[in-house]
Design a protein around this motif. Sequence first.
Motif, PDB file in Angstrom:
ATOM      1  N   VAL A   1      45.695  42.021  45.845  1.00  0.00           N
ATOM      2  CA  VAL A   1      44.672  42.968  46.436  1.00  0.00           C
ATOM      3  C   VAL A   1      44.049  43.766  45.426  1.00  0.00           C
ATOM      4  CG1 VAL A   1      44.408  44.932  47.999  1.00  0.00           C
ATOM      5  CG2 VAL A   1      45.813  43.034  48.647  1.00  0.00           C
ATOM      6  N   LEU A   2      44.984  44.372  44.337  1.00  0.00           N
ATOM      7  CA  LEU A   2      44.524  45.317  43.416  1.00  0.00           C
ATOM      8  C   LEU A   2      43.617  44.587  42.497  1.00  0.00           C
ATOM      9  CD1 LEU A   2      47.774  47.351  42.650  1.00  0.00           C
ATOM     10  CD2 LEU A   2      45.456  48.104  43.802  1.00  0.00           C
ATOM     11  N   GLY A   3      43.716  43.314  41.897  1.00  0.00           N
ATOM     12  CA  GLY A   3      43.124  42.524  40.909  1.00  0.00           C
ATOM     13  C   GLY A   3      41.889  41.952  41.734  1.00  0.00           C
ATOM     14  N   VAL A   4      41.791  41.776  42.789  1.00  0.00           N
ATOM     15  CA  VAL A   4      40.624  41.276  43.568  1.00  0.00           C
ATOM     16  C   VAL A   4      39.422  42.753  43.591  1.00  0.00           C
ATOM     17  CG1 VAL A   4      39.359  40.526  45.868  1.00  0.00           C
ATOM     18  CG2 VAL A   4      41.232  39.370  44.834  1.00  0.00           C
ATOM     19  N   LEU A   5      40.293  43.824  43.980  1.00  0.00           N
ATOM     20  CA  LEU A   5      39.396  45.036  44.131  1.00  0.00           C
ATOM     21  C   LEU A   5      39.030  45.389  42.520  1.00  0.00           C
ATOM     22  CD1 LEU A   5      38.737  47.212  45.792  1.00  0.00           C
ATOM     23  CD2 LEU A   5      40.770  48.597  45.118  1.00  0.00           C
ATOM     24  N   GLY A   6      39.756  45.326  41.476  1.00  0.00           N
ATOM     25  CA  GLY A   6      39.189  45.616  40.127  1.00  0.00           C
ATOM     26  C   GLY A   6      38.015  44.379  39.788  1.00  0.00           C
ATOM     27  N   LEU A   7      38.230  43.279  40.122  1.00  0.00           N
ATOM     28  CA  LEU A   7      37.070  42.374  39.937  1.00  0.00           C
ATOM     29  C   LEU A   7      35.926  42.879  40.626  1.00  0.00           C
ATOM     30  CD1 LEU A   7      38.899  38.815  39.475  1.00  0.00           C
ATOM     31  CD2 LEU A   7      38.194  40.478  37.737  1.00  0.00           C
ATOM     32  N   VAL A   8      35.733  42.907  41.917  1.00  0.00           N
ATOM     33  CA  VAL A   8      34.776  43.498  42.637  1.00  0.00           C
ATOM     34  C   VAL A   8      34.001  44.573  41.950  1.00  0.00           C
ATOM     35  CG1 VAL A   8      34.051  44.583  44.689  1.00  0.00           C
ATOM     36  CG2 VAL A   8      35.682  42.649  44.803  1.00  0.00           C
ATOM     37  N   CYS A   9      35.024  45.691  41.594  1.00  0.00           N
ATOM     38  CA  CYS A   9      34.343  47.053  40.813  1.00  0.00           C
ATOM     39  C   CYS A   9      33.801  46.540  39.848  1.00  0.00           C
ATOM     40  CB  CYS A   9      35.566  47.877  40.630  1.00  0.00           C
ATOM     41  SG  CYS A   9      36.171  48.584  42.022  1.00  0.00           S
ATOM     42  N   ALA A  10      34.361  45.327  39.085  1.00  0.00           N
ATOM     43  CA  ALA A  10      33.580  45.240  37.760  1.00  0.00           C
ATOM     44  C   ALA A  10      32.430  44.565  38.116  1.00  0.00           C
ATOM     45  CB  ALA A  10      34.601  44.076  36.950  1.00  0.00           C
ATOM     46  N   ALA A  11      32.056  43.665  39.141  1.00  0.00           N
ATOM     47  CA  ALA A  11      30.947  43.119  39.350  1.00  0.00           C
ATOM     48  C   ALA A  11      29.833  44.261  39.694  1.00  0.00           C
ATOM     49  CB  ALA A  11      31.060  41.949  40.352  1.00  0.00           C
ATOM     50  N   LEU A  12      30.343  45.137  40.602  1.00  0.00           N
ATOM     51  CA  LEU A  12      29.459  46.280  41.047  1.00  0.00           C
ATOM     52  C   LEU A  12      28.926  47.219  39.456  1.00  0.00           C
ATOM     53  CD1 LEU A  12      31.237  47.161  44.272  1.00  0.00           C
ATOM     54  CD2 LEU A  12      28.855  46.175  43.907  1.00  0.00           C
TER      55      LEU A  12
END
Length: 237
Positions: A175-186
């Motif tokens: 969950v945290l890893g996916v959230l981190g990658l989403v934030c990186a994309a944004l």
Amino acid sequence: MNERAAEAMPDATERGNRATGMLWVLAPCWYVLCEAVAALAFPGYDYGRFYISDLGVASVGPFGDRMLDSRLPQVMNAGFVGEGLLFVIGLVLVAPLVRRGPAGIAFLVLGIVHAIGITFVGLVPGSPENAANGLMTIHVLGAFMAIGGGNLAAITSFRALRGALERRVRVAGVVLGVLGLVCAALLTGHVLFPDGVWERGSVYTFMLWQFVVGVALLRARPNPVSSDEAVGWRGLV
């Protein structure tokens, strides 16, 4: 293998797990502390608008849409390098728990990528001087390695550390890893919120995962995987 050696192996593994736990609790705490100290000494620093690496720049003056004025750049850069060093030492110690297979190898490799990347960020600041002389490329590459490697390592830990951590801890990594990658994309898209918000979203997710795993390793008595199941470091060479 004689009985004394067989009995010593679980004890040695448990000591390694606890050492990793302490290091992975200490590393994010050290990082956040260094960031807070450097930010307090930076006049007008805004966590939402400024980049984290702005705290590690010794130059004073306008840079992009920001006014750089870090009074303690060495502290922030010590935070970057310290996080990378503490994390990779813990990664070496926890290797006997990592399961054999693509996920295990990926976890170890991605962890190393994170450690190297965040060290680059600390050793090559994102300064106007480095932007002019071309070294900013190393800084940016280091940031991508630190963010991408860290969050992907958190995701792959779900399978790589199966048997070493409770399922809920491993799910938290995904969950945290996916959230981190989403934030990186944004962050890359520069949308909705200032860059500082997305950057911290992509960095703090990994830091939180590292802290949670560190606490779990300190509290648990994980069953070490057998030598046939573990990747260790021999599986990488």
